[in-house]
Motif scaffolding. Structure first.
Motif, PDB file in Angstrom:
ATOM      1  N   ASP A   1       0.873  -1.173   0.000  1.00 41.16           N
ATOM      2  CA  ASP A   1       0.000   0.000   0.000  1.00 41.16           C
ATOM      3  C   ASP A   1       0.908   1.220   0.000  1.00 41.16           C
ATOM      4  N   PRO A   2       0.842   2.107  -1.011  1.00 44.51           N
ATOM      5  CA  PRO A   2       1.748   3.259  -1.069  1.00 44.51           C
ATOM      6  C   PRO A   2       1.674   4.143   0.167  1.00 44.51           C
ATOM      7  N   ALA A   3       0.558   4.124   0.889  1.00 44.77           N
ATOM      8  CA  ALA A   3       0.457   4.940   2.099  1.00 44.77           C
ATOM      9  C   ALA A   3       1.489   4.522   3.137  1.00 44.77           C
ATOM     10  N   ARG A   4       1.924   3.247   3.081  1.00 41.96           N
ATOM     11  CA  ARG A   4       2.913   2.749   4.042  1.00 41.96           C
ATOM     12  C   ARG A   4       4.295   3.385   3.840  1.00 41.96           C
ATOM     13  N   LEU A   5       4.486   4.035   2.707  1.00 43.49           N
ATOM     14  CA  LEU A   5       5.794   4.658   2.432  1.00 43.49           C
ATOM     15  C   LEU A   5       5.937   6.022   3.091  1.00 43.49           C
ATOM     16  N   GLU A   6       4.854   6.634   3.436  1.00 46.37           N
ATOM     17  CA  GLU A   6       4.887   8.007   3.950  1.00 46.37           C
ATOM     18  C   GLU A   6       5.712   8.083   5.233  1.00 46.37           C
ATOM     19  N   GLY A   7       6.535   9.123   5.310  1.00 47.03           N
ATOM     20  CA  GLY A   7       7.381   9.338   6.482  1.00 47.03           C
ATOM     21  C   GLY A   7       8.757   8.711   6.367  1.00 47.03           C
ATOM     22  N   ALA A   8       8.985   7.892   5.347  1.00 48.49           N
ATOM     23  CA  ALA A   8      10.292   7.264   5.168  1.00 48.49           C
ATOM     24  C   ALA A   8      11.282   8.255   4.560  1.00 48.49           C
ATOM     25  N   VAL A   9      12.564   8.082   4.887  1.00 54.26           N
ATOM     26  CA  VAL A   9      13.596   8.924   4.259  1.00 54.26           C
ATOM     27  C   VAL A   9      14.169   8.236   3.020  1.00 54.26           C
ATOM     28  N   LEU A  10      14.044   6.906   2.977  1.00 56.91           N
ATOM     29  CA  LEU A  10      14.501   6.135   1.824  1.00 56.91           C
ATOM     30  C   LEU A  10      13.542   4.971   1.617  1.00 56.91           C
ATOM     31  N   VAL A  11      13.412   4.540   0.372  1.00 60.78           N
ATOM     32  CA  VAL A  11      12.589   3.382   0.037  1.00 60.78           C
ATOM     33  C   VAL A  11      13.391   2.447  -0.852  1.00 60.78           C
ATOM     34  N   PHE A  12      13.255   1.134  -0.580  1.00 59.11           N
ATOM     35  CA  PHE A  12      13.863   0.119  -1.427  1.00 59.11           C
ATOM     36  C   PHE A  12      12.764  -0.751  -2.014  1.00 59.11           C
ATOM     37  N   ALA A  13      12.730  -0.845  -3.338  1.00 60.09           N
ATOM     38  CA  ALA A  13      11.813  -1.750  -4.025  1.00 60.09           C
ATOM     39  C   ALA A  13      12.561  -3.032  -4.298  1.00 60.09           C
ATOM     40  N   ALA A  14      12.216  -4.098  -3.570  1.00 55.75           N
ATOM     41  CA  ALA A  14      12.976  -5.355  -3.658  1.00 55.75           C
ATOM     42  C   ALA A  14      12.034  -6.544  -3.668  1.00 55.75           C
ATOM     43  N   THR A  15      10.997  -6.465  -4.484  1.00 60.38           N
ATOM     44  CA  THR A  15      10.014  -7.542  -4.525  1.00 60.38           C
ATOM     45  C   THR A  15      10.432  -8.685  -5.432  1.00 60.38           C
ATOM     46  N   GLY A  16      11.354  -8.410  -6.356  1.00 58.78           N
ATOM     47  CA  GLY A  16      11.736  -9.418  -7.344  1.00 58.78           C
ATOM     48  C   GLY A  16      10.817  -9.444  -8.541  1.00 58.78           C
ATOM     49  N   ASP A  17       9.790  -8.608  -8.529  1.00 59.03           N
ATOM     50  CA  ASP A  17       8.836  -8.527  -9.633  1.00 59.03           C
ATOM     51  C   ASP A  17       8.985  -7.177 -10.316  1.00 59.03           C
ATOM     52  N   ALA A  18       9.264  -7.166 -11.620  1.00 59.97           N
ATOM     53  CA  ALA A  18       9.557  -5.924 -12.333  1.00 59.97           C
ATOM     54  C   ALA A  18       8.392  -4.945 -12.280  1.00 59.97           C
ATOM     55  N   VAL A  19       7.172  -5.437 -12.472  1.00 56.12           N
ATOM     56  CA  VAL A  19       5.999  -4.558 -12.471  1.00 56.12           C
ATOM     57  C   VAL A  19       5.786  -3.963 -11.085  1.00 56.12           C
ATOM     58  N   GLN A  20       5.908  -4.817 -10.046  1.00 60.34           N
ATOM     59  CA  GLN A  20       5.706  -4.341  -8.674  1.00 60.34           C
ATOM     60  C   GLN A  20       6.784  -3.329  -8.285  1.00 60.34           C
ATOM     61  N   ASP A  21       8.035  -3.610  -8.647  1.00 62.39           N
ATOM     62  CA  ASP A  21       9.119  -2.684  -8.308  1.00 62.39           C
ATOM     63  C   ASP A  21       8.910  -1.330  -8.989  1.00 62.39           C
ATOM     64  N   ARG A  22       8.463  -1.351 -10.221  1.00 60.40           N
ATOM     65  CA  ARG A  22       8.200  -0.085 -10.915  1.00 60.40           C
ATOM     66  C   ARG A  22       7.098   0.698 -10.202  1.00 60.40           C
ATOM     67  N   MET A  23       6.072   0.020  -9.734  1.00 60.55           N
ATOM     68  CA  MET A  23       4.978   0.681  -9.029  1.00 60.55           C
ATOM     69  C   MET A  23       5.499   1.327  -7.732  1.00 60.55           C
ATOM     70  N   VAL A  24       6.316   0.583  -6.988  1.00 64.55           N
ATOM     71  CA  VAL A  24       6.888   1.121  -5.742  1.00 64.55           C
ATOM     72  C   VAL A  24       7.749   2.341  -6.040  1.00 64.55           C
ATOM     73  N   SER A  25       8.558   2.239  -7.096  1.00 64.69           N
ATOM     74  CA  SER A  25       9.440   3.345  -7.462  1.00 64.69           C
ATOM     75  C   SER A  25       8.639   4.594  -7.820  1.00 64.69           C
ATOM     76  N   GLU A  26       7.605   4.428  -8.617  1.00 64.72           N
ATOM     77  CA  GLU A  26       6.780   5.570  -9.021  1.00 64.72           C
ATOM     78  C   GLU A  26       6.051   6.187  -7.829  1.00 64.72           C
ATOM     79  N   ASP A  27       5.576   5.342  -6.893  1.00 63.60           N
ATOM     80  CA  ASP A  27       4.890   5.864  -5.706  1.00 63.60           C
ATOM     81  C   ASP A  27       5.851   6.644  -4.815  1.00 63.60           C
ATOM     82  N   ALA A  28       7.049   6.122  -4.632  1.00 58.97           N
ATOM     83  CA  ALA A  28       8.035   6.813  -3.785  1.00 58.97           C
ATOM     84  C   ALA A  28       8.400   8.163  -4.392  1.00 58.97           C
ATOM     85  N   ARG A  29       8.609   8.202  -5.688  1.00 64.37           N
ATOM     86  CA  ARG A  29       8.959   9.467  -6.342  1.00 64.37           C
ATOM     87  C   ARG A  29       7.812  10.463  -6.242  1.00 64.37           C
ATOM     88  N   ARG A  30       6.582   9.965  -6.356  1.00 59.02           N
ATOM     89  CA  ARG A  30       5.431  10.867  -6.224  1.00 59.02           C
ATOM     90  C   ARG A  30       5.376  11.478  -4.825  1.00 59.02           C
TER      91      ARG A  30
END
Length: 484
Positions: A73-102
């Motif tokens: 859930d992208p809401a779980r990223l709020e308040g973090a200073v850094l995020v690592f997308a390490a799911t092993g799934d290309a589509v999921q990692d891209r989603m995490v990356s885009e949410d963190a940048r947003r």
């Protein structure tokens, strides 16, 4: 001339993470690897995943991180200073990356450089000292290889020593004037008695030695190192030369010393160009001598950086005499002289069993007088001759040696910019040598090697000085007749 270093696309920084949340999205091997890396920091590690590999779960259970067992859930990223997308799934990692940048949070997607705002380094940990090695994601295995080398080089005692230094920082700033005195204190702290005591595991003794060092009230004594910068390639600089550059307060450098070599010194050291080139002298030798003495009397550690070796056509004798007369301590740090670099470029044996067992270093200008110097007789008897700075007097060198009896077909090797990537190599005979003076395309320093041993060189990648073998023979005959 050396090429400018390539520009970094990712600039290395150290980011404060103490007590801050760092979110890792994923529960497999990739996520576990990042968690262990972050476990070397004081960050608050949060692992977001609806499943965990058993080993990763055990590591978290030991108190090393917090596990949020939930689907992403992208809401779980709020308040973090850094995020690592390490799911092993290309589509999921891209989603995490885009949410963190947003959300404006820097993100790293494992093994997906195009989704990364930052890259995790290979880390040598001597907390609070850390060495980070990165390749911008291009070569993680290379980074690990370099890390292993550095890890072997650095003593485990460096961490405790750096922690001890922190306790002395305020006192050093209060009692030591900024500049030479304070640098001297820290240099002795990290390389003298405190460091040796810490190597032995004697924290109390290290603290006592540091206190004694702080209490010293002696004026700083200047020192001059006459350092050979080598022929140009920065990786031919000696370890001792590099150490002096890193300790220098002031660097006085010659015109032929490349910027890449000068840059290997302390970034905040004062850099003074004092080079002398044909027809262009920025400072006279007397001015350089005076400057060396003056800087040393101010208590500064001075490096006089000379191309090649200081004792080979470097006028070091005059500088050493000036320092002796002034009572200034000094030392000489040898460098690779250009003759050796040129010989290495040609894979040329300067001495060769059964051919020659002696060699001569000269500038070629020795041949301008009416009398023939003694070394010319050595050349005729078979010695290898290395001529420095000889392009403008090549014809004079050739004609005088041929007139003295050296065979016109004696082998010759010529190198421009010896040791550097843009070096150019030429070969021919003594009779071909005058053609150098007509080479307007040669702007770098030229080294010429003459002698029978040159015939044993590797001429691959070398250009002939003359256009053809027939032209060589014709020129040799012309020379014989002109000097007869």
């Amino acid at each position: 001339m050396t090429q400018s270093p390539a520009k970094l696309n990712a600039f290395p920084v150290f980011m404060r993470v103490e007590g801050e949340a760092v979110v890792i999205v994923g529960g497999g091997d990739e996520a576990f690897a990042k968690a262990r890396l972050l476990g070397q920091s004081s960050a608050r590690i949060v692992v977001l995943s609806d499943r965990l590999d058993p080993e990763f779960a055990a590591w978290i259970e030991a108190g090393s991180a917090t596990h949020v067992e939930a689907v992403y859930d992208p809401a779980r990223l709020e308040g973090a200073v850094l995020v690592f997308a390490a799911t092993g799934d290309a589509v999921q990692d891209r989603m995490v990356s885009e949410d963190a940048r947003r959300l404006g949070i820097p993100v790293n997607a494992v093994d997906r450089p195009e989704l990364c705002d930052f890259f995790t380094p290979a880390l040598v940990n001597r907390a609070p000292l850390a060495v980070a090695i990165g390749t911008e994601g291009a070569g993680p295995v290379l980074a690990q290889m370099v890390r292993a080398r550095i890890d072997r080089m650095l003593s485990p005692s460096l961490g405790p020593l750096a922690s001890l230094a922190e306790t002395f920082r305020e006192a050093a700033e209060a009692f030591m004037p900024k500049g030479v005195a304070r640098r001297r204190f820290w240099r002795e702290f990290f390389s003298g008695a405190p460091a040796r005591a810490m190597e032995r595991g004697e924290l109390g003794e290290a603290r006592r030695a540091a206190s004694e060092l702080l209490a010293q009230d002696e004026p700083a004594h200047g020192h001059v190192a006459l350092v050979g910068a080598g022929p140009g390639a920065e990786d031919l600089l000696t370890l001792r030369a590099h150490r002096h550059l890193m300790e220098a307060d002031v660097v006085l450098y010659d015109a032929l010393v490349p910027e890449a070599v000068i840059a290997m010194g302390r970034r905040d050291a004062e850099r003074l160009p004092v080079g002398k080139r044909k027809g262009c002298h920025s400072k006279s030798q007397a001015q350089i001598n005076t400057l060396l003495v003056s800087l040393a009397r101010e208590g500064k550690r001075v490096v006089r950086l000379k191309s090649g070796d200081p004792l080979v056509f470097g006028r070091a004798g005059e500088e050493m005499q000036a320092l002796r007369d002034a009572g200034i301590s000094y030392e000489v740090v040898p460098g690779v002289t250009s003759a050796f670099a040129a010989a290495a470029d040609f894979e040329l044996p300067l001495t060769l069993r059964g051919v020659t067992s002696s060699m001569v270093f000269t500038t070629g200008h020795d041949l301008k007088g009416k009398s023939l110097p003694d070394w010319a007789k050595l050349a005729i008897s078979g010695a290898t001759v290395a001529v420095y700075m000889g392009r403008s007097v090549a014809a004079d060198v050739a004609s005088r040696l041929i007139a003295a009896g050296l065979a016109p077909d004696t082998a010759v090797a010529v190198v421009e910019n010896a040791s550097l990537a843009d070096r150019r190599k030429f070969h021919g005979t003594l009779a071909d040598l005058p053609s150098l003076e007509q080479r307007t395309d040669l702007s770098g320093p030229v080294m010429t090697i003459i002698g029978d041993a040159v015939a044993g060189a590797n001429f691959t990648g070398s250009e002939p000085l003359a256009r053809s073998i027939r032209a060589n023979r014709a020129d040799a005959q012309d020379f014989k007749e002109s000097v007869a």
